[in-house]
Design a protein around this motif. Structure first.
Motif, PDB file in Angstrom:
ATOM      1  N   GLU A  36       0.791  -1.223   0.000  1.00 27.51           N
ATOM      2  CA  GLU A  36       0.000   0.000   0.000  1.00 27.51           C
ATOM      3  C   GLU A  36       0.830   1.282   0.000  1.00 27.51           C
ATOM      4  O   GLU A  36       0.281   2.378  -0.115  1.00 27.51           O
ATOM      5  N   GLY A  37       2.135   1.151   0.143  1.00 26.61           N
ATOM      6  CA  GLY A  37       2.973   2.340   0.136  1.00 26.61           C
ATOM      7  C   GLY A  37       3.045   3.025   1.485  1.00 26.61           C
ATOM      8  O   GLY A  37       2.596   2.497   2.497  1.00 26.61           O
ATOM      9  N   ARG A  38       3.607   4.224   1.489  1.00 28.10           N
ATOM     10  CA  ARG A  38       3.851   4.938   2.750  1.00 28.10           C
ATOM     11  C   ARG A  38       2.557   5.282   3.475  1.00 28.10           C
ATOM     12  O   ARG A  38       1.486   5.393   2.873  1.00 28.10           O
ATOM     13  N   MET A  39       2.684   5.464   4.773  1.00 23.91           N
ATOM     14  CA  MET A  39       1.555   5.809   5.621  1.00 23.91           C
ATOM     15  C   MET A  39       1.438   7.323   5.775  1.00 23.91           C
ATOM     16  O   MET A  39       2.432   8.036   5.754  1.00 23.91           O
ATOM     17  N   HIS A  40       0.214   7.799   5.959  1.00 22.89           N
ATOM     18  CA  HIS A  40       0.018   9.156   6.426  1.00 22.89           C
ATOM     19  C   HIS A  40       0.733   9.301   7.773  1.00 22.89           C
ATOM     20  O   HIS A  40       0.813   8.347   8.550  1.00 22.89           O
ATOM     21  N   GLU A  41       1.194  10.480   8.073  1.00 26.98           N
ATOM     22  CA  GLU A  41       1.856  10.692   9.358  1.00 26.98           C
ATOM     23  C   GLU A  41       0.912  10.379  10.518  1.00 26.98           C
ATOM     24  O   GLU A  41       1.339   9.834  11.540  1.00 26.98           O
TER      25      GLU A  41
END
Length: 420
Positions: free
Chosen positions: A156-161
């Motif tokens: 899913e790729g990077r996470m929101h902070e």
């Protein structure tokens, strides 16, 4: 804490050995044949049922657990989903082949079991049972339904902070719990973090963990090179706690960017990159997050931020304060790894677990007898599973509703170091 020991089976066949070990657990029940309890019925199946014995012979069952799909695989092990016969609880079963274990791997396994027996925290994978046969070890552990954090980031790729903050706060609290008890993990990475279906993060895989004093120096290079602190590449003795903080910093960078902070096509170039501390942060990264990562990835172990300071950082302090309240045992119940000898001192959770076990045919006398065996007893394992389930249910009932989920980020292709 009872002393751990490897118990040698007495039969040449794995499934027969497991059944004989379990057979000893029901000696007191056999004195009263008028009532066949669920526990007694399960033991009878292990001893006499051809289908159960056939399943054990082909690796579809071990002890009171029916095994199914594979969850993961390592150099010396594989992890399968299991289902506990009496409680129907889903578990993760780590299977290790004795014939493939080196002396070092056996030592790591013993250490992993010892640490998991002694550490009880909401954000640490729990150990229920250890079963040994002539050819294999089976570690029965808590199952995390959402799987590895690594797979989540890759797919899913990077996470929101905001999402990363919630997960990361839990992991830092778990590491603080370890450090407060003089335990260093030494293999923190996304592959060793597991997620539940409700966003609870769990730290697992304690094979490289070790108990040390605060300033005791270590020598062994442990863990995955992309997560390794600079001092591990210098062939010098190092202090353990700062190594865990560095690995957490690498993990946080990976969670929020889907890339690794230090890259290399081979070990030499990776080593050079880590020693130089060459790292760039994306322009879109918030200033508080950038400052936290930089303070955790300080190439000087003495200048590196400590776990307590990570929790109090501007970027994390609000989330860590919430997670700390969420882990409050006085509100959400205590984890009881061993049955309390005096029932008058038992918590409400344990008393409810004991009532559930009574209905299955596991009474106080059996718990008192098996308590000292810890994870080597299927009775204690059933008790632990019952307590675990009650705690999970209690947390679900009182958990504060989650914040609205942010819109998905545009998928970022994960960029990993070639060295693993």
């Amino acid at each position: 804490m009872p002393k751990l020991f490897w118990r040698k089976p007495r039969s040449s066949n794995d499934h027969v050995a497991a059944a004989m070990t379990l057979h000893e657990s029901v000696a007191d029940e056999k004195a009263s044949p008028t009532k066949i309890t669920a526990y007694r019925r399960a033991i009878d199946h292990l001893e006499n049922d051809r289908k159960w014995q056939s399943d054990m012979a082909v690796g579809k069952r071990i002890g009171l657990y029916k095994l199914s799909g594979e969850l993961g695989k390592g150099n010396f092990s594989q992890v399968k989903t299991g289902y506990h016969e009496l409680t129907k609880e889903r578990v993760a079963v780590k299977i290790l082949d004795k014939t493939k274990l080196t002396a070092k791997a056996k030592k790591m396994l013993s250490r992993e079991i010892s640490v998991m027996e002694s550490i009880h925290h909401q954000n640490v994978i729990r150990l229920f049972e250890v079963i040994e046969t002539y050819t294999k070890y089976y570690l029965v552990m808590e199952h995390a339904a959402a799987g590895e954090l690594f797979k989540r980031l890759i797919s899913e790729g990077r996470m929101h902070e905001s999402e990363a903050k919630t997960i990361f706060a839990q992991l830092v609290l778990a590491v603080k719990h370890l450090h407060d008890r003089s335990i260093v993990h030494r293999d923190i990475k996304a592959e060793n973090v597991f997620l539940s279906s409700r966003g609870v993060a769990k730290l697992g895989d304690f094979g490289f963990s070790i108990t040390v004093s605060s300033d005791e120096k270590l020598e062994t290079f442990c863990g995955s090179p992309p997560y390794a602190a600079p001092e591990l590449f210098l062939d010098q003795r190092y202090v353990g706690r700062p190594v865990d903080v560095w690995s957490l910093g690498v993990l946080l960078y990976f969670m929020t960017t889907a890339t690794m902070p230090f890259l290399g096509d081979n070990m030499a170039s990776l080593r050079q990159s880590i020693l130089a501390g060459r790292m760039t942060t994306p322009a879109w990264m918030s200033q508080p997050l950038r400052l936290l990562i930089e303070s955790m990835l300080n190439t000087s172990s003495d200048g590196r931020i400590k776990v307590d300071q990570v929790l109090k950082s501007e970027w994390l302090k609000e989330a860590s304060a919430y997670q700390n309240r969420f882990n409050n045992n006085s509100v959400y119940g205590h984890w009881c790894a061993y049955p309390t000898a005096d029932c008058s001192e038992a918590t409400d959770t344990e008393l409810n677990a004991r009532r559930a076990l009574e209905a299955l045919g596991i009474g106080k006398a059996m718990l008192d007898e098996h308590g000292p065996r810890g994870s080597r007893s299927n009775v204690v394992a059933t008790y632990r599973i019952a307590v675990h389930r009650l705690l999970q249910q209690r947390r679900l009932m009182v958990q504060t509703p989650a914040a609205p989920v942010a819109k998905p980020l545009k998928k970022t292709k994960s960029r990993l170091c070639a060295i693993t």
